[in-house]
Design a protein around this motif. Structure first.
Motif, mmCIF file in Angstrom:
data_model
loop_
_atom_site.group_PDB
_atom_site.id
_atom_site.type_symbol
_atom_site.label_atom_id
_atom_site.label_comp_id
_atom_site.label_asym_id
_atom_site.label_seq_id
_atom_site.Cartn_x
_atom_site.Cartn_y
_atom_site.Cartn_z
ATOM 1 N N PRO A 169 0.820 -1.210 0.000
ATOM 2 C CA PRO A 169 0.000 0.000 0.000
ATOM 3 C C PRO A 169 0.857 1.265 0.000
ATOM 4 O O PRO A 169 1.949 1.289 0.569
ATOM 5 C CB PRO A 169 -0.808 -0.125 1.283
ATOM 6 C CG PRO A 169 0.033 -0.948 2.178
ATOM 7 C CD PRO A 169 0.797 -1.893 1.284
ATOM 8 N N TYR A 170 0.337 2.279 -0.641
ATOM 9 C CA TYR A 170 0.984 3.581 -0.708
ATOM 10 C C TYR A 170 -0.013 4.649 -0.287
ATOM 11 O O TYR A 170 -1.213 4.487 -0.479
ATOM 12 C CB TYR A 170 1.418 3.906 -2.146
ATOM 13 C CG TYR A 170 2.673 3.214 -2.577
ATOM 14 C CD1 TYR A 170 2.687 1.844 -2.823
ATOM 15 C CD2 TYR A 170 3.845 3.915 -2.748
ATOM 16 C CE1 TYR A 170 3.844 1.199 -3.222
ATOM 17 C CE2 TYR A 170 4.999 3.279 -3.164
ATOM 18 C CZ TYR A 170 4.997 1.925 -3.380
ATOM 19 O OH TYR A 170 6.137 1.294 -3.782
ATOM 20 N N ALA A 171 0.500 5.721 0.265
ATOM 21 C CA ALA A 171 -0.296 6.928 0.424
ATOM 22 C C ALA A 171 -0.060 7.741 -0.836
ATOM 23 O O ALA A 171 1.066 7.795 -1.349
ATOM 24 C CB ALA A 171 0.159 7.713 1.647
ATOM 25 N N LYS A 172 -1.109 8.327 -1.357
ATOM 26 C CA LYS A 172 -0.989 9.131 -2.572
ATOM 27 C C LYS A 172 -1.480 10.537 -2.264
ATOM 28 O O LYS A 172 -2.636 10.729 -1.895
ATOM 29 C CB LYS A 172 -1.826 8.533 -3.694
ATOM 30 C CG LYS A 172 -1.845 9.371 -4.956
ATOM 31 C CD LYS A 172 -2.780 8.763 -5.984
ATOM 32 C CE LYS A 172 -2.918 9.655 -7.188
ATOM 33 N NZ LYS A 172 -3.878 9.105 -8.146
ATOM 34 N N LEU A 173 -0.595 11.497 -2.376
ATOM 35 C CA LEU A 173 -0.958 12.893 -2.223
ATOM 36 C C LEU A 173 -0.964 13.516 -3.600
ATOM 37 O O LEU A 173 -0.025 13.310 -4.372
ATOM 38 C CB LEU A 173 0.066 13.621 -1.347
ATOM 39 C CG LEU A 173 -0.003 15.144 -1.363
ATOM 40 C CD1 LEU A 173 -1.285 15.627 -0.700
ATOM 41 C CD2 LEU A 173 1.203 15.747 -0.687
ATOM 42 N N TRP A 174 -2.011 14.237 -3.921
ATOM 43 C CA TRP A 174 -1.983 14.973 -5.174
ATOM 44 C C TRP A 174 -2.336 16.422 -4.903
ATOM 45 O O TRP A 174 -3.125 16.740 -4.029
ATOM 46 C CB TRP A 174 -2.889 14.367 -6.237
ATOM 47 C CG TRP A 174 -4.323 14.182 -5.870
ATOM 48 C CD1 TRP A 174 -4.888 13.063 -5.332
ATOM 49 C CD2 TRP A 174 -5.382 15.132 -5.998
ATOM 50 N NE1 TRP A 174 -6.227 13.265 -5.119
ATOM 51 C CE2 TRP A 174 -6.563 14.527 -5.518
ATOM 52 C CE3 TRP A 174 -5.453 16.433 -6.461
ATOM 53 C CZ2 TRP A 174 -7.787 15.177 -5.495
ATOM 54 C CZ3 TRP A 174 -6.681 17.089 -6.440
ATOM 55 C CH2 TRP A 174 -7.821 16.450 -5.973
ATOM 56 N N VAL A 175 -1.663 17.289 -5.631
ATOM 57 C CA VAL A 175 -1.901 18.719 -5.562
ATOM 58 C C VAL A 175 -2.081 19.193 -6.991
ATOM 59 O O VAL A 175 -1.225 18.931 -7.845
ATOM 60 C CB VAL A 175 -0.711 19.459 -4.906
ATOM 61 C CG1 VAL A 175 -0.946 20.960 -4.890
ATOM 62 C CG2 VAL A 175 -0.456 18.940 -3.501
ATOM 63 N N SER A 176 -3.190 19.854 -7.261
ATOM 64 C CA SER A 176 -3.409 20.355 -8.609
ATOM 65 C C SER A 176 -3.767 21.823 -8.549
ATOM 66 O O SER A 176 -4.328 22.309 -7.573
ATOM 67 C CB SER A 176 -4.509 19.563 -9.323
ATOM 68 O OG SER A 176 -5.764 19.820 -8.749
ATOM 69 N N ASP A 177 -3.424 22.525 -9.615
ATOM 70 C CA ASP A 177 -3.775 23.934 -9.721
ATOM 71 C C ASP A 177 -4.298 24.195 -11.126
ATOM 72 O O ASP A 177 -4.051 23.418 -12.041
ATOM 73 C CB ASP A 177 -2.571 24.830 -9.412
ATOM 74 C CG ASP A 177 -1.432 24.672 -10.415
ATOM 75 O OD1 ASP A 177 -1.615 25.061 -11.593
ATOM 76 O OD2 ASP A 177 -0.367 24.171 -10.027
ATOM 77 N N ARG A 178 -5.029 25.269 -11.258
ATOM 78 C CA ARG A 178 -5.513 25.685 -12.578
ATOM 79 C C ARG A 178 -4.731 26.912 -13.023
ATOM 80 O O ARG A 178 -5.297 27.876 -13.515
ATOM 81 C CB ARG A 178 -7.009 25.965 -12.537
ATOM 82 C CG ARG A 178 -7.812 24.707 -12.342
ATOM 83 C CD ARG A 178 -9.231 24.900 -12.753
ATOM 84 N NE ARG A 178 -9.997 23.705 -12.448
ATOM 85 C CZ ARG A 178 -11.300 23.702 -12.276
ATOM 86 N NH1 ARG A 178 -11.985 24.811 -12.374
ATOM 87 N NH2 ARG A 178 -11.932 22.589 -12.012
ATOM 88 N N GLY A 179 -3.430 26.827 -12.842
ATOM 89 C CA GLY A 179 -2.544 27.918 -13.207
ATOM 90 C C GLY A 179 -2.151 27.856 -14.667
ATOM 91 O O GLY A 179 -2.833 27.248 -15.494
ATOM 92 N N HIS A 180 -0.999 28.441 -14.959
ATOM 93 C CA HIS A 180 -0.557 28.574 -16.358
ATOM 94 C C HIS A 180 -0.074 27.267 -16.968
ATOM 95 O O HIS A 180 -0.011 27.143 -18.178
ATOM 96 C CB HIS A 180 0.504 29.656 -16.496
ATOM 97 C CG HIS A 180 1.595 29.567 -15.473
ATOM 98 N ND1 HIS A 180 2.573 28.621 -15.494
ATOM 99 C CD2 HIS A 180 1.828 30.320 -14.376
ATOM 100 C CE1 HIS A 180 3.374 28.790 -14.470
ATOM 101 N NE2 HIS A 180 2.952 29.805 -13.771
ATOM 102 N N GLY A 181 0.256 26.267 -16.175
ATOM 103 C CA GLY A 181 0.707 24.980 -16.718
ATOM 104 C C GLY A 181 2.099 25.065 -17.317
ATOM 105 O O GLY A 181 2.737 26.112 -17.327
#
Length: 188
Positions: free
Chosen positions: A107-119
């Motif tokens: 098992p893994y912990a999965k952290l995700w961070v997303s933004d709607r910035g300029h990419g």
């Protein structure tokens, strides 16, 4: 920083959920009010083997990058669900030329961070984990933030994957192996 602080790392069992919640609270004070922060944090007791200060550095670097990508506001999302890795090659969602060809089972912990910035364009995306690589103007950044994120996560036995496109924002997925918990049911 690790080199200059020789011997100061305190690697051990680290509960992630309180650390993530604390970082999100701190992040709210760092970003423009026009940025809408949305979160989905697991209430499970997710524990990895890591240094608390280094893991805090990982989270804060991701916060700063997301905030800087949206100087006029936008939506910033956090997620922290449990994740079970399949044996063998990386999951189908990973890029075919991923530098982590095999993960250990479990098992893994999965952290995700997303933004709607300029990419980012693909050529930039390929270099973001290089030390001293930055797209910022002189005096506005060192290019060490994402290199540190990559190094810390890799030292914990994990991986960082990024998905980005110009004008569409970015998403960072961080996978950290969970410590075995013989007293608990395995994550599905």
């Amino acid at each position: 920083m690790t080199f200059s602080r020789q011997g100061e790392l305190t690697v051990g069992p680290l509960p992630l959920t309180p650390l993530v919640k604390e970082t999100i609270k701190l992040a709210r004070g760092m970003v423009d009010r026009r940025v809408d922060i949305r979160q989905r944090v697991s209430e499970l007791d997710l524990i990895v083997e890591a240094d608390p200060a280094q893991m805090h550095q990982v989270l804060m670097n991701l916060c700063l990058n997301a905030a800087q990508a949206m100087p006029t506001g936008g939506i910033w999302k956090w997620g922290w669900p449990p994740y079970r890795n399949r044996p063998g090659p990386m999951t189908p969602a990973s890029p075919p030329d991923c530098p982590w060809p095999r993960w250990r089972r479990g098992p893994y912990a999965k952290l995700w961070v997303s933004d709607r910035g300029h990419g980012m364009a693909p050529d930039i995306c390929e270099r973001i984990f290089e030390p001293f690589f930055t797209t910022k103007q002189p005096g506005q950044g060192t290019g060490m933030g994402l290199a540190a994120v990559h190094g810390i996560v890799k030292s914990c036995g994990g991986a960082v994957l990024v998905t980005s496109a110009p004008g569409k924002g970015s998403r960072f997925d961080i996978y950290l192996p969970l410590l075995p918990r013989p007293d608990r049911e395995p994550l599905s």
